[in-house]
Design a protein around this motif. Structure first.
Motif, PDB file in Angstrom:
ATOM      1  N   THR A  46       0.763  -1.179   0.016  1.00  0.00           N
ATOM      2  CA  THR A  46      -0.014  -0.090  -0.076  1.00  0.00           C
ATOM      3  C   THR A  46       0.964   1.132   0.087  1.00  0.00           C
ATOM      4  O   THR A  46       1.811   1.320   0.894  1.00  0.00           O
ATOM      5  CB  THR A  46      -0.904   0.082   1.071  1.00  0.00           C
ATOM      6  OG1 THR A  46      -1.941  -1.153   1.323  1.00  0.00           O
ATOM      7  CG2 THR A  46      -1.957   1.371   1.362  1.00  0.00           C
ATOM      8  N   GLN A  47       0.686   2.050  -0.916  1.00  0.00           N
ATOM      9  CA  GLN A  47       1.266   3.281  -0.908  1.00  0.00           C
ATOM     10  C   GLN A  47       0.999   4.296   0.325  1.00  0.00           C
ATOM     11  O   GLN A  47       0.265   4.957   0.323  1.00  0.00           O
ATOM     12  CB  GLN A  47       1.183   4.134  -2.254  1.00  0.00           C
ATOM     13  CG  GLN A  47       2.033   5.372  -2.616  1.00  0.00           C
ATOM     14  CD  GLN A  47       3.607   4.931  -2.286  1.00  0.00           C
ATOM     15  OE1 GLN A  47       4.054   4.166  -3.109  1.00  0.00           O
ATOM     16  NE2 GLN A  47       4.407   5.875  -1.410  1.00  0.00           N
ATOM     17  N   LEU A  48       2.082   4.139   1.273  1.00  0.00           N
ATOM     18  CA  LEU A  48       1.823   5.078   2.467  1.00  0.00           C
ATOM     19  C   LEU A  48       2.218   6.644   1.876  1.00  0.00           C
ATOM     20  O   LEU A  48       3.022   6.832   1.117  1.00  0.00           O
ATOM     21  CB  LEU A  48       2.719   4.595   3.601  1.00  0.00           C
ATOM     22  CG  LEU A  48       2.472   3.233   4.225  1.00  0.00           C
ATOM     23  CD1 LEU A  48       3.406   2.812   4.944  1.00  0.00           C
ATOM     24  CD2 LEU A  48       0.958   3.138   4.514  1.00  0.00           C
ATOM     25  N   PRO A  49       1.598   7.322   2.665  1.00  0.00           N
ATOM     26  CA  PRO A  49       1.842   8.980   2.480  1.00  0.00           C
ATOM     27  C   PRO A  49       3.387   9.521   2.601  1.00  0.00           C
ATOM     28  O   PRO A  49       4.009   9.114   3.811  1.00  0.00           O
ATOM     29  CB  PRO A  49       0.775   9.654   3.340  1.00  0.00           C
ATOM     30  CG  PRO A  49       0.838   8.865   4.553  1.00  0.00           C
ATOM     31  CD  PRO A  49       0.696   7.609   4.113  1.00  0.00           C
ATOM     32  N   THR A  50       3.663  10.266   1.637  1.00  0.00           N
ATOM     33  CA  THR A  50       5.017  10.983   2.024  1.00  0.00           C
ATOM     34  C   THR A  50       4.848  12.662   1.868  1.00  0.00           C
ATOM     35  O   THR A  50       5.891  12.952   1.793  1.00  0.00           O
ATOM     36  CB  THR A  50       5.951  10.632   0.822  1.00  0.00           C
ATOM     37  OG1 THR A  50       5.473  11.031  -0.271  1.00  0.00           O
ATOM     38  CG2 THR A  50       6.380   9.146   0.861  1.00  0.00           C
ATOM     39  N   SER A  51       3.425  12.913   2.067  1.00  0.00           N
ATOM     40  CA  SER A  51       3.493  14.341   1.964  1.00  0.00           C
ATOM     41  C   SER A  51       2.385  14.673   3.332  1.00  0.00           C
ATOM     42  O   SER A  51       2.737  14.731   4.471  1.00  0.00           O
ATOM     43  CB  SER A  51       2.813  14.695   0.746  1.00  0.00           C
ATOM     44  OG  SER A  51       1.950  14.228   0.488  1.00  0.00           O
ATOM     45  N   ASN A  52       1.151  14.675   3.005  1.00  0.00           N
ATOM     46  CA  ASN A  52      -0.006  15.225   3.911  1.00  0.00           C
ATOM     47  C   ASN A  52      -0.819  14.012   4.352  1.00  0.00           C
ATOM     48  O   ASN A  52      -1.523  13.273   3.531  1.00  0.00           O
ATOM     49  CB  ASN A  52      -0.961  16.129   3.216  1.00  0.00           C
ATOM     50  CG  ASN A  52      -1.740  16.981   4.309  1.00  0.00           C
ATOM     51  OD1 ASN A  52      -2.479  16.264   5.040  1.00  0.00           O
ATOM     52  ND2 ASN A  52      -1.685  18.197   4.504  1.00  0.00           N
ATOM     53  N   PHE A  53      -0.754  13.543   5.571  1.00  0.00           N
ATOM     54  CA  PHE A  53      -1.221  12.548   6.389  1.00  0.00           C
ATOM     55  C   PHE A  53      -2.704  12.493   6.101  1.00  0.00           C
ATOM     56  O   PHE A  53      -3.416  11.577   5.835  1.00  0.00           O
ATOM     57  CB  PHE A  53      -0.769  12.091   7.613  1.00  0.00           C
ATOM     58  CG  PHE A  53       0.572  11.759   7.726  1.00  0.00           C
ATOM     59  CD1 PHE A  53       1.298  10.919   6.686  1.00  0.00           C
ATOM     60  CD2 PHE A  53       1.500  12.436   8.717  1.00  0.00           C
ATOM     61  CE1 PHE A  53       2.685  10.804   6.821  1.00  0.00           C
ATOM     62  CE2 PHE A  53       2.897  12.330   8.946  1.00  0.00           C
ATOM     63  CZ  PHE A  53       3.463  11.256   7.827  1.00  0.00           C
ATOM     64  N   GLU A  54      -2.968  13.625   6.653  1.00  0.00           N
ATOM     65  CA  GLU A  54      -4.786  13.870   6.697  1.00  0.00           C
ATOM     66  C   GLU A  54      -5.472  13.686   5.393  1.00  0.00           C
ATOM     67  O   GLU A  54      -6.495  13.084   5.322  1.00  0.00           O
ATOM     68  CB  GLU A  54      -5.006  15.274   7.253  1.00  0.00           C
ATOM     69  CG  GLU A  54      -4.467  15.540   8.805  1.00  0.00           C
ATOM     70  CD  GLU A  54      -4.899  16.865   9.394  1.00  0.00           C
ATOM     71  OE1 GLU A  54      -6.060  17.213   9.397  1.00  0.00           O
ATOM     72  OE2 GLU A  54      -3.836  17.685   9.639  1.00  0.00           O
ATOM     73  N   ASP A  55      -4.817  14.244   4.439  1.00  0.00           N
ATOM     74  CA  ASP A  55      -5.529  14.173   3.092  1.00  0.00           C
ATOM     75  C   ASP A  55      -5.317  12.727   2.370  1.00  0.00           C
ATOM     76  O   ASP A  55      -6.367  12.513   1.871  1.00  0.00           O
ATOM     77  CB  ASP A  55      -4.684  15.234   1.905  1.00  0.00           C
ATOM     78  CG  ASP A  55      -4.947  16.564   2.171  1.00  0.00           C
ATOM     79  OD1 ASP A  55      -6.056  17.030   3.026  1.00  0.00           O
ATOM     80  OD2 ASP A  55      -4.131  17.456   1.693  1.00  0.00           O
ATOM     81  N   TRP A  56      -4.117  12.124   2.775  1.00  0.00           N
ATOM     82  CA  TRP A  56      -4.088  10.730   2.139  1.00  0.00           C
ATOM     83  C   TRP A  56      -5.269   9.993   3.010  1.00  0.00           C
ATOM     84  O   TRP A  56      -5.708   9.011   2.265  1.00  0.00           O
ATOM     85  CB  TRP A  56      -2.541  10.326   2.450  1.00  0.00           C
ATOM     86  CG  TRP A  56      -2.478   8.888   2.050  1.00  0.00           C
ATOM     87  CD1 TRP A  56      -2.075   8.462   1.033  1.00  0.00           C
ATOM     88  CD2 TRP A  56      -2.547   7.674   3.072  1.00  0.00           C
ATOM     89  NE1 TRP A  56      -2.026   6.832   0.918  1.00  0.00           N
ATOM     90  CE2 TRP A  56      -2.054   6.710   2.298  1.00  0.00           C
ATOM     91  CE3 TRP A  56      -2.947   7.614   4.549  1.00  0.00           C
ATOM     92  CZ2 TRP A  56      -2.035   5.249   2.738  1.00  0.00           C
ATOM     93  CZ3 TRP A  56      -2.916   6.379   4.951  1.00  0.00           C
ATOM     94  CH2 TRP A  56      -2.482   5.313   4.198  1.00  0.00           C
TER      95      TRP A  56
END
Length: 204
Positions: free
Chosen positions: A110-120
């Motif tokens: 699963t592609q985990l977030p590398t920028s904004n956790f909330e939006d992801w």
């Protein structure tokens, strides 16, 4: 401080006073945080929840905050040495943490977030509650371990390879997920995938 009671604001829906309704009236309306469901999750380890909460509130004592609070002049990132140490840098832009997240993304497929956790998180559509809990446990454990490595580097002059963090996170996540493995109503494929990939040593 609110000192004047007006109307029936501190009564519940049935028109009855309770400590909870009085506290809500005294506190006033507060905005709901979209990240609370995956930070304060029952499958996360308590220490992971606490550090994750501080991260989302930007209350960790990063070097940029120390510069403002105590006048420290050292502000470089201990993990990469390429930029100032801020919350955004450590968890979003630092090559070290981005490598950790990428390794874990490959591991859990699963592609985990590398920028904004909330939006992801708001865009995710998990097949089940258990799958969402498992991904949340991995993500919060990853944040905790990146901060732990940062402290080891700063205090003890030790640096761990991203591969070490990627091996550590699944194990600590499975501690909290272990209670659900083997229960018929929660024994979903994601748990077995996580356990199998850990035991098979997928991460070299």
């Amino acid at each position: 401080m609110i000192s004047v009671y007006a109307g029936t604001w501190w009564l519940d829906e049935d028109g009855i006073y309770s400590v909870a309704s009085g506290y809500k009236w005294f506190r006033g309306m507060l905005p709901a945080m979209s990240w609370h469901s995956w930070i304060w999750n029952s499958v996360n380890l308590p220490k992971h929840c606490f550090i994750g909460w501080l991260i989302m509130r930007k209350r960790l004592l990063t070097k940029d905050r120390l510069c403002r609070l105590v006048g420290s002049t050292e502000d470089g990132c201990d993990l990469c040495g390429t930029d100032k140490e801020t919350h955004d840098h450590i968890f979003f832009h630092c090559p070290y943490s981005r490598r950790c997240i990428q390794l874990l993304s490959d591991w859990c497929m699963t592609q985990l977030p590398t920028s904004n956790f909330e939006d992801w998180w708001s865009r995710q559509a998990f097949q089940s509650q258990a799958e969402g809990d498992a991904i949340a446990a991995i993500l919060v454990a990853a944040l905790y371990n990146v901060w732990w490595v940062r402290n080891q580097c700063r205090v003890n002059s030790l640096i761990f390879r991203p591969e070490y963090v990627a091996r550590t996170v699944p194990g600590s996540s499975l501690i909290s997920l272990g209670a659900s493995i083997g229960q018929p109503d929660l024994a979903l494929p994601v748990h077995y995938i996580l356990l199998y990939r850990l035991l098979a040593g997928i991460i070299n």
